[in-house]
Design an enzyme around this catalytic site. Sequence first.
Site, PDB file in Angstrom:
ATOM      1  N   MET A   1     -37.914 -66.635 -28.314  1.00 50.21           N
ATOM      2  CA  MET A   1     -37.266 -65.751 -28.946  1.00 50.21           C
ATOM      3  C   MET A   1     -37.422 -64.460 -27.999  1.00 50.21           C
ATOM      4  SD  MET A   1     -36.521 -66.254 -33.036  1.00 50.21           S
ATOM      5  CE  MET A   1     -38.302 -66.212 -33.214  1.00 50.21           C
ATOM      6  N   CYS A   2     -36.893 -63.643 -28.428  1.00 52.04           N
ATOM      7  CA  CYS A   2     -37.355 -61.769 -27.702  1.00 52.04           C
ATOM      8  C   CYS A   2     -38.500 -61.406 -28.860  1.00 52.04           C
ATOM      9  CB  CYS A   2     -35.916 -60.916 -28.080  1.00 52.04           C
ATOM     10  SG  CYS A   2     -34.330 -61.789 -28.177  1.00 52.04           S
ATOM     11  N   GLN A   3     -38.649 -59.809 -27.577  1.00 54.56           N
ATOM     12  CA  GLN A   3     -39.679 -59.033 -27.728  1.00 54.56           C
ATOM     13  C   GLN A   3     -38.838 -58.194 -28.229  1.00 54.56           C
ATOM     14  OE1 GLN A   3     -43.996 -59.717 -26.288  1.00 54.56           O
ATOM     15  NE2 GLN A   3     -43.349 -62.054 -26.569  1.00 54.56           N
TER      16      GLN A   3
ATOM     17  N   HIS B   1     -36.711 -53.976 -25.224  1.00 52.84           N
ATOM     18  CA  HIS B   1     -36.070 -55.205 -25.614  1.00 52.84           C
ATOM     19  C   HIS B   1     -36.408 -55.912 -24.447  1.00 52.84           C
ATOM     20  CE1 HIS B   1     -34.107 -58.571 -26.699  1.00 52.84           C
ATOM     21  NE2 HIS B   1     -33.554 -59.031 -27.922  1.00 52.84           N
TER      22      HIS B   1
ATOM     23  N   ASN C   1     -35.387 -59.370 -32.923  1.00 53.98           N
ATOM     24  CA  ASN C   1     -36.048 -60.620 -32.684  1.00 53.98           C
ATOM     25  C   ASN C   1     -36.040 -61.007 -33.160  1.00 53.98           C
ATOM     26  OD1 ASN C   1     -37.687 -62.353 -31.665  1.00 53.98           O
ATOM     27  ND2 ASN C   1     -39.666 -61.231 -32.683  1.00 53.98           N
TER      28      ASN C   1
END
Length: 257
Positions: free
Chosen positions: A1-3, A77, A108
């Site tokens: 996933m994103c940060q 992001h 996120n």
Amino acid sequence: MCQLLGMNCNVPTDICFSFEGFSARGGKTDDHSDGWGISFSEGKGCRIFLDAKPSIASPLAELVRRYPIHSTHVIAHIRKATQGEIAIENCHPFCRELWGRYWVFAHNGNLPDFHPQNNGFFQPVGNTDSEQAFCLILNALRASFPDGKPPLKLLYPVLSKITAELNSIGIFNYLLSDGEHFFTHCSTKLWYIIRQAPFAAAHLIDEEMTVDFSELTTPSDRVAVIVTIPLTDNEIWTQIQPGEILVFQDGLPLNVE
């Protein structure tokens, strides 16, 4: 996933040091390589840089790393796509105007089988669950307070209710700011640190870089940095608890409840 990476402070401050380590995770020290973005609130204005390239290979990201833009509210992001193709319209943070202020949001997580009607004023442009959730939040706030932004003590429970509903669908870590208040919600993983006097040196985890903040600050400066995974290895970070919404202002979490 994103940060996620956020900064809130009591005086305009640049985020070059933190972004140096954070952007390395976009294709160098980690695999969040599906685009990136960053927003800077300056008074009532807002600058946003977005790129569908990995942050480690983006000339725009290099500009942000080298150009000290001073702001009191920053949201950044790096994306590892779960929903929506790799495209500029799907890069976070997203921005909309509400009550005469720019609201900025980055997420996120993943909200599976999330298909809201989006019949309200705010509509998504891309096709991510994140932007749909942002529009849903703003539509709910606008419907609850049609005459303008309410006091924080009235806004907070409404935002908390919407957040809990979205969090029940999936993973929903987010940063949200209108340039006045900086909201952070932890669904699974989010940390923060408050840097204030006496300032000390900090060393990045993702890059061989150390900065002595005592040489760059005044005794009255205060900076809160919020991130998915701590950026430094010689400082004490505080973990935000799952389900918790913190509101920062002037570099400190507020006692809202």
